[in-house]
Design an enzyme around this catalytic site. Structure first.
Site: not given
Ligand code: XIL
Length: 354
Positions: A151, A266
């Site tokens: 990100e 994701e």
């Molecule tokens: C999220 C997790 O799913 C949660 O459990 C945590 O509290 C916050 O992070 N983008 C990402 C992930 O790269 O690391 C994030 O995961 C979701 C958005």
């Protein structure tokens, strides 16, 4: 002597086609072998519900630890590493001949407080280097791909050169991104190094500018000879928001031109505002995933597809984007009872593109 455990693992990873920088690109796989599929997993869920591990083993070739490799999890203090949780996920992967995708080495969020108290570039560089070296070395046998930088683009990018504010950026400048990739490449020259981002697939609002800034950053890194190998599209799709199919297809084609692999890292669908009835909702979700995967495979196959969780029972969408009608969210390929939903058929269809 028969094959060692490591040999078996290497065979498993080679067979599933997950991995490495110069290795088994999806395009080099035999036509009959689908693009590897992965699921992100959160250790407490894995430990609480044996159905989850069974489903991962049945459906996946890889796992991504949801939180267990984040700095907040592994770095309680400047001189301490705590790999207890990530070791358990790595062992689950090893035992079941799955690959582990490393998430994530550099991110603006979920940092322990001591990192935010670092004040000099030298201290930040030392911490970053030590973190990347120690983490990658520990899991080098099972993790052959890493989200090196997660990100890097602000949500509301105003210029293509905009980068997300972070503590790393404050101390090391924008070059911390290139630095992280160089360090990672030195640790493991064969690992697949990924730059990962979200919200680059939509047509309106701030999304086009974010997509442009992401492309600009990647091009800049490649032009400078920085060892970045793959573009990770997180794919947290905002349910009901149209996918910018042509623009996304062009973005991906441009990235492939640069020699980069394309991964979905994701995938889930944020269904907070979609209609209630499960069949209606599932159809909208499947269609949106179809638009997304269709655009990014228009110029070639994916390297891998990972969903952020596997079953609707275990998803961050439930608490981050819960529905006001009290119905459960349905963002993932398996439902609450671990039964396949239409989204899974769409994923499977795109996995067979070679
Ligand atoms: C999220 C997790 O799913 C949660 O459990 C945590 O509290 C916050 O992070 N983008 C990402 C992930 O790269 O690391 C994030 O995961 C979701 C958005």
């Amino acid at each position: 002597m028969g094959p060692t455990r490591r040999d078996v693992l290497a065979m498993g990873l080679a067979t599933c086609g997950w991995a490495a920088a110069g290795g088994t690109a999806a395009s080099a796989q035999p036509a009959h072998r689908p693009v590897p599929f992965g699921g992100a997993v959160y250790l407490p869920d894995l430990e609480a519900d044996p159905r989850l591990g069974d489903a991962i083993v049945a459906h996946c070739q890889a796992v991504t630890p949801v939180n267990e490799l984040k700095w907040i999890s592994t770095r309680p203090a400047p001189d301490l590493f705590d790999f207890a949780a990530s070791d358990k996920i790595a062992d689950f992967a090893r035992t079941n001949a799955l690959a582990m995708h490393g998430h994530t080495l550099v991110w603006y969020a979920e940092l322990p407080e001591w990192v935010t108290r670092l004040t000099s570039a030298a201290d930040a560089e030392r911490a970053l280097t030590e973190h990347i070296v120690t983490t990658m070395q520990r899991y080098g046998d099972v993790a052959r791909s890493w989200d090196v930088v997660n990100e890097p683009i602000p949500d509301a990018a105003r210029r293509p050169t905009d980068r997300r504010d972070s503590h790393w950026r404050a101390l090391l400048g924008d070059d911390h991104i290139a630095q992280a990739f160089r360090i990672a490449h030195d640790v493991d020259p064969d690992a697949l190094l990924v730059i990962n981002e979200y919200d680059v697939e939509f047509a309106t609002g701030y999304f086009p500018a974010k997509r442009q800034a992401f492309a600009h950053l990647i091009r800049e890194l490649v032009d400078k000879g920085v060892p970045v190998h793959a573009v990770g599209l997180q794919g947290h799709l905002r349910g009901g928001v149209p996918i910018a199919k042509d623009e996304l297809a062009q973005f991906v084609a441009d990235m492939r031109e640069l020699g980069l692999k394309i991964m979905v890292t994701e995938l889930d669908v944020i269904d907070r505002d979609l209609p209630g009835p499960a069949d209606v909702r599932d159809a909208i979700i499947a269609a949106q995933v179809e638009d997304f995967l269709g655009a990014i495979t228009a110029s070639g196959p994916l390297h891998s597809i990972t969903t952020w969780g596997l079953s609707d029972t275990y998803t961050w969408i439930r608490w981050a984007y819960g529905r006001s009608d009290g119905l459960g969210n349905r963002p993932l390929p398996l439902d609450e009872n671990f039964q396949r939903k239409p989204m899974f058929d769409v994923i499977d269809r795109f996995r067979s593109i070679v």
